[in-house]
Design a protein around this motif. Structure first.
Motif, PDB file in Angstrom:
ATOM      1  N   ARG A  18       0.829  -1.214   0.000  1.00 21.06           N
ATOM      2  CA  ARG A  18       0.000   0.000   0.000  1.00 21.06           C
ATOM      3  C   ARG A  18       0.863   1.265   0.000  1.00 21.06           C
ATOM      4  O   ARG A  18       2.019   1.235   0.394  1.00 21.06           O
ATOM      5  CB  ARG A  18      -0.963  -0.007   1.182  1.00 21.06           C
ATOM      6  N   TYR A  19       0.277   2.368  -0.437  1.00 17.71           N
ATOM      7  CA  TYR A  19       0.948   3.667  -0.381  1.00 17.71           C
ATOM      8  C   TYR A  19       0.986   4.105   1.073  1.00 17.71           C
ATOM      9  O   TYR A  19      -0.048   4.176   1.735  1.00 17.71           O
ATOM     10  CB  TYR A  19       0.178   4.701  -1.209  1.00 17.71           C
ATOM     11  N   GLU A  20       2.164   4.368   1.544  1.00 19.70           N
ATOM     12  CA  GLU A  20       2.358   4.960   2.862  1.00 19.70           C
ATOM     13  C   GLU A  20       3.446   6.007   2.707  1.00 19.70           C
ATOM     14  O   GLU A  20       4.563   5.696   2.266  1.00 19.70           O
ATOM     15  CB  GLU A  20       2.746   3.912   3.905  1.00 19.70           C
ATOM     16  N   GLU A  21       3.120   7.223   3.069  1.00 13.47           N
ATOM     17  CA  GLU A  21       4.023   8.356   2.884  1.00 13.47           C
ATOM     18  C   GLU A  21       5.390   8.101   3.523  1.00 13.47           C
ATOM     19  O   GLU A  21       6.427   8.333   2.907  1.00 13.47           O
ATOM     20  CB  GLU A  21       3.342   9.614   3.458  1.00 13.47           C
ATOM     21  N   GLN A  22       5.423   7.580   4.737  1.00 13.56           N
ATOM     22  CA  GLN A  22       6.696   7.326   5.420  1.00 13.56           C
ATOM     23  C   GLN A  22       7.495   6.225   4.731  1.00 13.56           C
ATOM     24  O   GLN A  22       8.726   6.300   4.654  1.00 13.56           O
ATOM     25  CB  GLN A  22       6.453   6.964   6.876  1.00 13.56           C
ATOM     26  N   TRP A  30       8.356   0.869  -4.729  1.00  9.17           N
ATOM     27  CA  TRP A  30       7.390  -0.002  -5.393  1.00  9.17           C
ATOM     28  C   TRP A  30       5.960   0.353  -4.990  1.00  9.17           C
ATOM     29  O   TRP A  30       5.023   0.140  -5.737  1.00  9.17           O
ATOM     30  CB  TRP A  30       7.677  -1.481  -5.089  1.00  9.17           C
ATOM     31  N   ARG A  31       5.797   0.911  -3.805  1.00  5.35           N
ATOM     32  CA  ARG A  31       4.467   1.265  -3.303  1.00  5.35           C
ATOM     33  C   ARG A  31       3.789   2.312  -4.193  1.00  5.35           C
ATOM     34  O   ARG A  31       2.563   2.387  -4.234  1.00  5.35           O
ATOM     35  CB  ARG A  31       4.563   1.791  -1.873  1.00  5.35           C
ATOM     36  N   ALA A  32       4.569   3.126  -4.888  1.00 13.00           N
ATOM     37  CA  ALA A  32       4.006   4.130  -5.799  1.00 13.00           C
ATOM     38  C   ALA A  32       3.216   3.466  -6.919  1.00 13.00           C
ATOM     39  O   ALA A  32       2.284   4.057  -7.464  1.00 13.00           O
ATOM     40  CB  ALA A  32       5.114   4.997  -6.381  1.00 13.00           C
ATOM     41  N   LEU A  33       3.554   2.246  -7.234  1.00 13.98           N
ATOM     42  CA  LEU A  33       2.850   1.491  -8.273  1.00 13.98           C
ATOM     43  C   LEU A  33       1.825   0.524  -7.672  1.00 13.98           C
ATOM     44  O   LEU A  33       0.674   0.491  -8.090  1.00 13.98           O
ATOM     45  CB  LEU A  33       3.870   0.716  -9.118  1.00 13.98           C
ATOM     46  N   THR A  34       2.234  -0.231  -6.680  1.00 12.55           N
ATOM     47  CA  THR A  34       1.383  -1.329  -6.187  1.00 12.55           C
ATOM     48  C   THR A  34       0.159  -0.864  -5.415  1.00 12.55           C
ATOM     49  O   THR A  34      -0.851  -1.570  -5.384  1.00 12.55           O
ATOM     50  CB  THR A  34       2.203  -2.290  -5.299  1.00 12.55           C
ATOM     51  N   ALA A  35       0.218   0.314  -4.806  1.00 11.34           N
ATOM     52  CA  ALA A  35      -0.906   0.794  -3.989  1.00 11.34           C
ATOM     53  C   ALA A  35      -2.200   0.886  -4.779  1.00 11.34           C
ATOM     54  O   ALA A  35      -3.297   0.726  -4.229  1.00 11.34           O
ATOM     55  CB  ALA A  35      -0.576   2.159  -3.400  1.00 11.34           C
ATOM     56  N   HIS A  36      -2.093   1.108  -6.068  1.00 11.46           N
ATOM     57  CA  HIS A  36      -3.284   1.330  -6.895  1.00 11.46           C
ATOM     58  C   HIS A  36      -3.994   0.027  -7.265  1.00 11.46           C
ATOM     59  O   HIS A  36      -5.136   0.059  -7.728  1.00 11.46           O
ATOM     60  CB  HIS A  36      -2.912   2.153  -8.118  1.00 11.46           C
ATOM     61  N   GLY A  37      -3.353  -1.086  -7.032  1.00  9.60           N
ATOM     62  CA  GLY A  37      -4.006  -2.380  -7.251  1.00  9.60           C
ATOM     63  C   GLY A  37      -4.711  -2.894  -6.006  1.00  9.60           C
ATOM     64  O   GLY A  37      -5.470  -3.853  -6.077  1.00  9.60           O
ATOM     65  N   LEU A  38      -4.454  -2.256  -4.865  1.00 11.40           N
ATOM     66  CA  LEU A  38      -5.079  -2.649  -3.603  1.00 11.40           C
ATOM     67  C   LEU A  38      -6.331  -1.816  -3.361  1.00 11.40           C
ATOM     68  O   LEU A  38      -6.478  -0.732  -3.926  1.00 11.40           O
ATOM     69  CB  LEU A  38      -4.109  -2.419  -2.440  1.00 11.40           C
ATOM     70  N   HIS A  39      -7.216  -2.327  -2.500  1.00 12.31           N
ATOM     71  CA  HIS A  39      -8.450  -1.607  -2.180  1.00 12.31           C
ATOM     72  C   HIS A  39      -8.795  -1.770  -0.711  1.00 12.31           C
ATOM     73  O   HIS A  39      -8.295  -2.667  -0.034  1.00 12.31           O
ATOM     74  CB  HIS A  39      -9.585  -2.108  -3.081  1.00 12.31           C
ATOM     75  N   LEU A  40      -9.676  -0.894  -0.239  1.00  8.52           N
ATOM     76  CA  LEU A  40     -10.071  -0.902   1.164  1.00  8.52           C
ATOM     77  C   LEU A  40     -10.962  -2.090   1.521  1.00  8.52           C
ATOM     78  O   LEU A  40     -10.974  -2.537   2.664  1.00  8.52           O
ATOM     79  CB  LEU A  40     -10.817   0.397   1.499  1.00  8.52           C
ATOM     80  N   SER A  41     -11.737  -2.573   0.558  1.00 13.96           N
ATOM     81  CA  SER A  41     -12.717  -3.623   0.819  1.00 13.96           C
ATOM     82  C   SER A  41     -13.095  -4.284  -0.507  1.00 13.96           C
ATOM     83  O   SER A  41     -12.744  -3.803  -1.580  1.00 13.96           O
ATOM     84  CB  SER A  41     -13.972  -3.015   1.462  1.00 13.96           C
ATOM     85  N   TRP A  42     -13.861  -5.366  -0.404  1.00  7.06           N
ATOM     86  CA  TRP A  42     -14.346  -6.013  -1.626  1.00  7.06           C
ATOM     87  C   TRP A  42     -15.310  -5.117  -2.407  1.00  7.06           C
ATOM     88  O   TRP A  42     -15.217  -5.063  -3.644  1.00  7.06           O
ATOM     89  CB  TRP A  42     -14.974  -7.373  -1.306  1.00  7.06           C
ATOM     90  N   PRO A  43     -16.215  -4.372  -1.752  1.00  9.06           N
ATOM     91  CA  PRO A  43     -17.041  -3.443  -2.539  1.00  9.06           C
ATOM     92  C   PRO A  43     -16.197  -2.389  -3.265  1.00  9.06           C
ATOM     93  O   PRO A  43     -16.481  -2.051  -4.426  1.00  9.06           O
ATOM     94  CB  PRO A  43     -17.962  -2.802  -1.487  1.00  9.06           C
ATOM     95  N   HIS A  44     -15.160  -1.887  -2.607  1.00 10.27           N
ATOM     96  CA  HIS A  44     -14.261  -0.926  -3.241  1.00 10.27           C
ATOM     97  C   HIS A  44     -13.590  -1.567  -4.463  1.00 10.27           C
ATOM     98  O   HIS A  44     -13.486  -0.953  -5.531  1.00 10.27           O
ATOM     99  CB  HIS A  44     -13.229  -0.464  -2.210  1.00 10.27           C
ATOM    100  N   THR A  45     -13.156  -2.805  -4.307  1.00 13.73           N
ATOM    101  CA  THR A  45     -12.546  -3.543  -5.420  1.00 13.73           C
ATOM    102  C   THR A  45     -13.530  -3.671  -6.575  1.00 13.73           C
ATOM    103  O   THR A  45     -13.183  -3.430  -7.740  1.00 13.73           O
ATOM    104  CB  THR A  45     -12.103  -4.955  -4.957  1.00 13.73           C
ATOM    105  N   GLY A  46     -14.765  -4.038  -6.261  1.00 11.49           N
ATOM    106  CA  GLY A  46     -15.783  -4.214  -7.300  1.00 11.49           C
ATOM    107  C   GLY A  46     -16.093  -2.926  -8.045  1.00 11.49           C
ATOM    108  O   GLY A  46     -16.220  -2.920  -9.279  1.00 11.49           O
ATOM    109  N   ILE A  47     -16.211  -1.830  -7.307  1.00 13.86           N
ATOM    110  CA  ILE A  47     -16.501  -0.534  -7.938  1.00 13.86           C
ATOM    111  C   ILE A  47     -15.375  -0.150  -8.892  1.00 13.86           C
ATOM    112  O   ILE A  47     -15.622   0.258 -10.037  1.00 13.86           O
ATOM    113  CB  ILE A  47     -16.714   0.549  -6.862  1.00 13.86           C
TER     114      ILE A  47
END
Length: 178
Positions: A18-22, A30-47
């Motif tokens: 995930r993206y974490e500023e620190q 790598w987080r600058a790229l990978t964070a965008h493939g992750l989501h907060l929840s399954w509904p977030h993923t679906g949307i």
């Protein structure tokens, strides 16, 4: 499918992606790229998966699978770097929506500018109008409850900016015959 696989990862693995500023400040780029493939929840993923399908439906024949992935990667890194440099108050972020805003603009602005496509112009105005409304009125509490966290509107604007820049480059390349 990749976003579903990433969503199904154990929380400890997801935490490393995930993206974490620190973490970015500590060199975990790598987080600058990978964070965008992750989501907060399954509904977030679906949307967001539905949003990606919508982008694929809007794409013309020049948007090959490879080109889509490369542009998604570029938008991901740009959104993350802008969050990191311009919005340091955003300490963590996941989601594809900033990238999706960028893709929509990147896909629809060239037909508006080069072919005077009225339908594409109306869709772009609707997207910009929605984002403007969301920025002015604040994120919808029901939507935030559905996705399981706070909507980071800055990421949407940064994606839109990246899509605008990408579209202008695409238009210049088309006009120059490349």
């Amino acid at each position: 499918m990749l976003v579903a696989v990433l969503q199904a990862l154990p929380p400890s693995w997801r935490g490393v992606l995930r993206y974490e500023e620190q973490a970015l400040s500590a060199g975990q780029w790598w987080r600058a790229l990978t964070a965008h493939g992750l989501h907060l929840s399954w509904p977030h993923t679906g949307i967001n998966a539905c949003g990606l399908l919508l982008c694929c439906a809007l794409a013309d024949a020049t948007w090959t699978g490879r080109r889509l992935l490369m542009r998604m990667a570029a938008l991901s890194v740009l959104v993350s770097l802008l969050l990191w440099t311009i919005s340091p108050q955003v300490h963590d972020y996941v989601g594809l929506s900033g990238v999706l805003y960028g893709l929509i603009v990147w896909m629809l602005l060239p037909p508006v500018l080069l072919q005077r496509d009225a339908t594409a112009a109306m869709v772009l105005l609707a997207v910009i109008g929605w984002l403007s409304w969301q920025s002015w009125a604040g994120p919808d509490p029901l939507e935030q409850k559905l996705i399981g966290g706070y909507i980071v509107t800055q990421a949407h604007w940064f994606g839109l900016l990246g899509g605008f820049l990408g579209a202008l480059i695409s238009c210049c390349r088309q006009l120059l015959g490349r």
